[in-house]
Design a protein around this motif. Structure first.
Motif, PDB file in Angstrom:
ATOM      1  N   THR A 293     -33.499  36.482 -22.081  1.00  0.00           N
ATOM      2  CA  THR A 293     -34.336  36.328 -23.262  1.00  0.00           C
ATOM      3  C   THR A 293     -35.806  36.525 -22.881  1.00  0.00           C
ATOM      4  O   THR A 293     -36.199  36.325 -21.719  1.00  0.00           O
ATOM      5  CB  THR A 293     -34.176  34.926 -23.872  1.00  0.00           C
ATOM      6  OG1 THR A 293     -34.710  33.946 -22.959  1.00  0.00           O
ATOM      7  CG2 THR A 293     -32.710  34.625 -24.172  1.00  0.00           C
ATOM      8  N   GLN A 294     -36.611  36.908 -23.845  1.00  0.00           N
ATOM      9  CA  GLN A 294     -38.037  37.075 -23.571  1.00  0.00           C
ATOM     10  C   GLN A 294     -38.673  35.743 -23.201  1.00  0.00           C
ATOM     11  O   GLN A 294     -39.591  35.686 -22.372  1.00  0.00           O
ATOM     12  CB  GLN A 294     -38.739  37.670 -24.789  1.00  0.00           C
ATOM     13  CG  GLN A 294     -40.172  38.122 -24.514  1.00  0.00           C
ATOM     14  CD  GLN A 294     -40.252  39.172 -23.420  1.00  0.00           C
ATOM     15  OE1 GLN A 294     -39.526  40.166 -23.451  1.00  0.00           O
ATOM     16  NE2 GLN A 294     -41.128  38.954 -22.428  1.00  0.00           N
ATOM     17  N   ASP A 295     -38.172  34.668 -23.809  1.00  0.00           N
ATOM     18  CA  ASP A 295     -38.684  33.334 -23.454  1.00  0.00           C
ATOM     19  C   ASP A 295     -38.492  33.053 -21.966  1.00  0.00           C
ATOM     20  O   ASP A 295     -39.395  32.526 -21.303  1.00  0.00           O
ATOM     21  CB  ASP A 295     -37.964  32.258 -24.264  1.00  0.00           C
ATOM     22  CG  ASP A 295     -38.447  32.186 -25.701  1.00  0.00           C
ATOM     23  OD1 ASP A 295     -39.456  32.838 -26.019  1.00  0.00           O
ATOM     24  OD2 ASP A 295     -37.802  31.490 -26.509  1.00  0.00           O
ATOM     25  N   ALA A 296     -37.309  33.394 -21.447  1.00  0.00           N
ATOM     26  CA  ALA A 296     -37.029  33.143 -20.028  1.00  0.00           C
ATOM     27  C   ALA A 296     -37.909  34.017 -19.137  1.00  0.00           C
ATOM     28  O   ALA A 296     -38.400  33.551 -18.099  1.00  0.00           O
ATOM     29  CB  ALA A 296     -35.549  33.397 -19.744  1.00  0.00           C
ATOM     30  N   GLU A 305     -35.538  36.363 -10.134  1.00  0.00           N
ATOM     31  CA  GLU A 305     -35.011  35.009 -10.272  1.00  0.00           C
ATOM     32  C   GLU A 305     -34.489  34.762 -11.689  1.00  0.00           C
ATOM     33  O   GLU A 305     -33.453  34.120 -11.880  1.00  0.00           O
ATOM     34  CB  GLU A 305     -36.094  33.986  -9.930  1.00  0.00           C
ATOM     35  CG  GLU A 305     -36.475  33.950  -8.469  1.00  0.00           C
ATOM     36  CD  GLU A 305     -37.520  32.882  -8.165  1.00  0.00           C
ATOM     37  OE1 GLU A 305     -37.895  32.740  -6.985  1.00  0.00           O
ATOM     38  OE2 GLU A 305     -37.965  32.195  -9.113  1.00  0.00           O
ATOM     39  N   VAL A 306     -35.203  35.277 -12.658  1.00  0.00           N
ATOM     40  CA  VAL A 306     -34.785  35.096 -14.048  1.00  0.00           C
ATOM     41  C   VAL A 306     -33.449  35.791 -14.288  1.00  0.00           C
ATOM     42  O   VAL A 306     -32.527  35.215 -14.883  1.00  0.00           O
ATOM     43  CB  VAL A 306     -35.858  35.640 -15.011  1.00  0.00           C
ATOM     44  CG1 VAL A 306     -35.395  35.483 -16.459  1.00  0.00           C
ATOM     45  CG2 VAL A 306     -37.186  34.926 -14.793  1.00  0.00           C
ATOM     46  N   ARG A 307     -33.334  37.006 -13.814  1.00  0.00           N
ATOM     47  CA  ARG A 307     -32.105  37.772 -14.053  1.00  0.00           C
ATOM     48  C   ARG A 307     -30.896  37.161 -13.346  1.00  0.00           C
ATOM     49  O   ARG A 307     -29.765  37.351 -13.775  1.00  0.00           O
ATOM     50  CB  ARG A 307     -32.287  39.226 -13.617  1.00  0.00           C
ATOM     51  CG  ARG A 307     -33.235  39.992 -14.529  1.00  0.00           C
ATOM     52  CD  ARG A 307     -33.277  41.476 -14.247  1.00  0.00           C
ATOM     53  NE  ARG A 307     -34.105  42.157 -15.244  1.00  0.00           N
ATOM     54  CZ  ARG A 307     -33.676  42.575 -16.429  1.00  0.00           C
ATOM     55  NH1 ARG A 307     -32.405  42.395 -16.755  1.00  0.00           N
ATOM     56  NH2 ARG A 307     -34.484  43.175 -17.275  1.00  0.00           N
ATOM     57  N   ASN A 311     -28.702  30.638 -17.170  1.00  0.00           N
ATOM     58  CA  ASN A 311     -29.328  29.964 -18.302  1.00  0.00           C
ATOM     59  C   ASN A 311     -30.448  30.779 -18.938  1.00  0.00           C
ATOM     60  O   ASN A 311     -31.004  30.375 -19.964  1.00  0.00           O
ATOM     61  CB  ASN A 311     -29.870  28.599 -17.860  1.00  0.00           C
ATOM     62  CG  ASN A 311     -28.755  27.630 -17.522  1.00  0.00           C
ATOM     63  OD1 ASN A 311     -27.735  27.601 -18.196  1.00  0.00           O
ATOM     64  ND2 ASN A 311     -28.952  26.846 -16.473  1.00  0.00           N
ATOM     65  N   ALA A 312     -30.776  31.919 -18.336  1.00  0.00           N
ATOM     66  CA  ALA A 312     -31.831  32.776 -18.884  1.00  0.00           C
ATOM     67  C   ALA A 312     -31.317  33.677 -19.998  1.00  0.00           C
ATOM     68  O   ALA A 312     -32.095  34.428 -20.591  1.00  0.00           O
ATOM     69  CB  ALA A 312     -32.452  33.617 -17.774  1.00  0.00           C
TER      70      ALA A 312
END
Length: 499
Positions: A293-296, A305-307, A311-312
């Motif tokens: 998500t853009q928020d993540a 790390e986000v990918r 939970n992202a």
């Protein structure tokens, strides 16, 4: 698809334009305005079952994705799209192809015609119930054909599929190396078609799981006969055997979700039904099909790390209010399809039938005790093939099958197999995911009577409205025989779904 095939399709449309239109029973007659002779390969090309591309409306019904326009004020109405039709234009083309094959001394087309005919009737009966079959192709001799029971339609169709397999084997033994023209999937390789026919037969047998103890249909016996006799019933052996279409950057052959359709990029997000199942299983396919998500992404400058964080990712609640989902999309709350993978002219192949589907069907049948084969082996094969289709690393596949989602026995094991089917069917294989969920209840779809008009899907398609005018007596007799009243309702339970 080659330019040669494209040319043949164009020529076929020119020569047989009237054949691909909707026909009623009276139309099933010789048309003197049509050409006297057409190569069977041209007709065959138009009859080969197509593949439904990713992110079409079909897959929204299975709750893989959701269309949210910026000014969206309507939730998806899952009560629509359940009106049936009789595809007798296809029947007429199959009859014509068989005639042309006989005249041209090309029997392979007539043999595959049995598969095409079986599939045509199965696609109609699995939607509506009893349908005209034995009298459907008689044209002026029987303009108002009787309805055959769904049970008899399945038995006849399964017999045709078995005959197609055995007749292809005989033909190939006598004519090794002979190919056919007009084939968009296998470049005319008849041995591949024999595998496909048998894999498709397993699909149909699993769809009959509620009839596994009916001795007339002999579901378990037919299933065991196929999986226990690979020399007689060759099956798909890997991803290279998939019946799939590779898209290309040519007019008419691009994936639907592409830069020429800019609105798709802004409007298509994943549904939580699909995304939450991937997240709950820590399934590495999630990172292949979706973007965080853009928020993540905004919360952490280290994109890698986000990918890597399950939970992202988040999907939209398909049963929610449209205005609320639209606002959340604009706020960056939902995952879009993976940009690098999908936002191009090729996307992923359009799959009609796959090796992973076959293997998961065998796993389910073995799990149900239909044949003494290793359910775990075929479960592992199916999950592995699906992950390889998405280019998941081999070590991640091993970890997943060993620690996260290994094959297990009992009721929990059957649910796990069915969940893996749902994940493997994502954005491919047309309605097969829907039919599996209709049969088993796995996974749980999300509905809201306030926003989706219903709290569950209809279980059947209604008959064409024209039947009450053109074939009234037989149509109403079929309703009474199946449902006890002359009521054509989408919630009535057809034979296929009765325990």
């Amino acid at each position: 698809m080659t330019k040669n095939i494209i040319f043949r399709i164009t020529l076929m449309v020119f020569l047989l334009g009237s054949l691909v239109s909707c026909l009623d029973y009276e139309d099933l007659r010789e048309n003197p305005n049509e050409p006297n002779s057409v190569p069977p390969s041209l007709i065959f090309t138009t009859l080969v079952p197509g593949a439904t591309g990713s992110f079409s409306d079909t897959y929204e019904k299975m709750q893989y994705h959701l269309w949210i326009a910026t000014d969206n004020v309507f939730s998806p109405n899952f009560n629509n799209g359940f009106g049936g039709s009789f595809d007798y234009s296809t029947l007429r083309n199959i009859i014509q192809m068989t005639k042309e094959a006989d005249a041209a001394g090309a029997p392979a087309y007539a043999i595959i015609g049995k598969f095409l005919k079986a599939r045509m009737y199965i696609e109609m009966t699995r939607r509506m119930g009893d349908i005209p079959m034995s009298e459907a192709g008689l044209g002026a001799d029987k303009p108002q054909p009787k309805y055959d029971t769904q049970k008899s339609v399945y038995i006849q169709s399964l017999d045709w599929l078995d005959e197609a397999n055995s007749e292809l084997a005989t033909f190939l033994n006598a004519n090794p190396g002979v190919n056919i023209e007009g084939d968009p999937y296998y470049d005319g390789d008849l041995r591949q078609w024999q595998k496909l026919i048998n894999a498709y037969t397993l699909r149909i047998l699993l769809s009959l799981s509620k009839k596994e103890n009916d001795p007339d249909v002999n579901v378990k016996g037919r299933f065991a006969n196929i999986v226990n006799n690979p020399d007689t019933y060759p099956l798909l052996t890997g991803l290279e055997d998939n019946a799939q279409l590779i898209y290309s950057n040519e007019d008419g052959f691009r994936q639907t979700y592409n830069p020429d359709q800019a609105v798709y990029r802004d409007a298509v997000v994943y549904a939580s039904t699909y995304i939450d199942l991937l997240k709950g299983k820590e399934d590495p396919r999630l990172m292949k099909v979706a973007d965080p998500t853009q928020d993540a992404l905004d919360a952490n400058p280290i994109e890698a790390e986000v990918r890597a964080d399950y939970n992202a990712y988040a999907g939209a609640d398909i049963s929610g209010a449209a205005t609320e989902n639209s606002a959340k999309k604009l706020d960056g709350d939902f995952s879009f399809p993976n940009f690098d993978k999908y936002w191009n002219y090729v996307g992923q192949p359009g799959v009609f039938m796959s090796y992973w589907e076959q293997e998961l069907h065998i796993a389910e049948g073995a799990h149900r005790g239909w044949a003494a084969v290793d359910a775990k082996l075929h479960y592992d094969n199916g999950v592995t093939a699906s992950m390889e289709f998405y280019s998941v690393d081999a070590s991640e596949i091993t970890t997943y099958l060993t620690n996260k989602q290994p094959y297990v026995t009992g009721a929990a094991g059957l649910t796990r197999i069915l969940e893996q089917k749902y994940l493997a069917f994502a954005e491919n294989t047309d309605h097969e995911s829907f039919f599996t969920t209709r049969r088993t209840g796995v996974p749980t779809y999300l509905f809201s009577s306030e926003h989706n008009s219903i709290t569950r899907y209809p279980v059947r398609w209604t008959y064409p409205a024209s039947e009450d005018l053109d074939n009234k007596s037989n149509y109403r007799a079929a309703l009474r025989a199946q449902f006890g009243a002359e009521v054509d309702d989408r919630d009535q339970i057809i034979w296929l779904l009765k325990d």
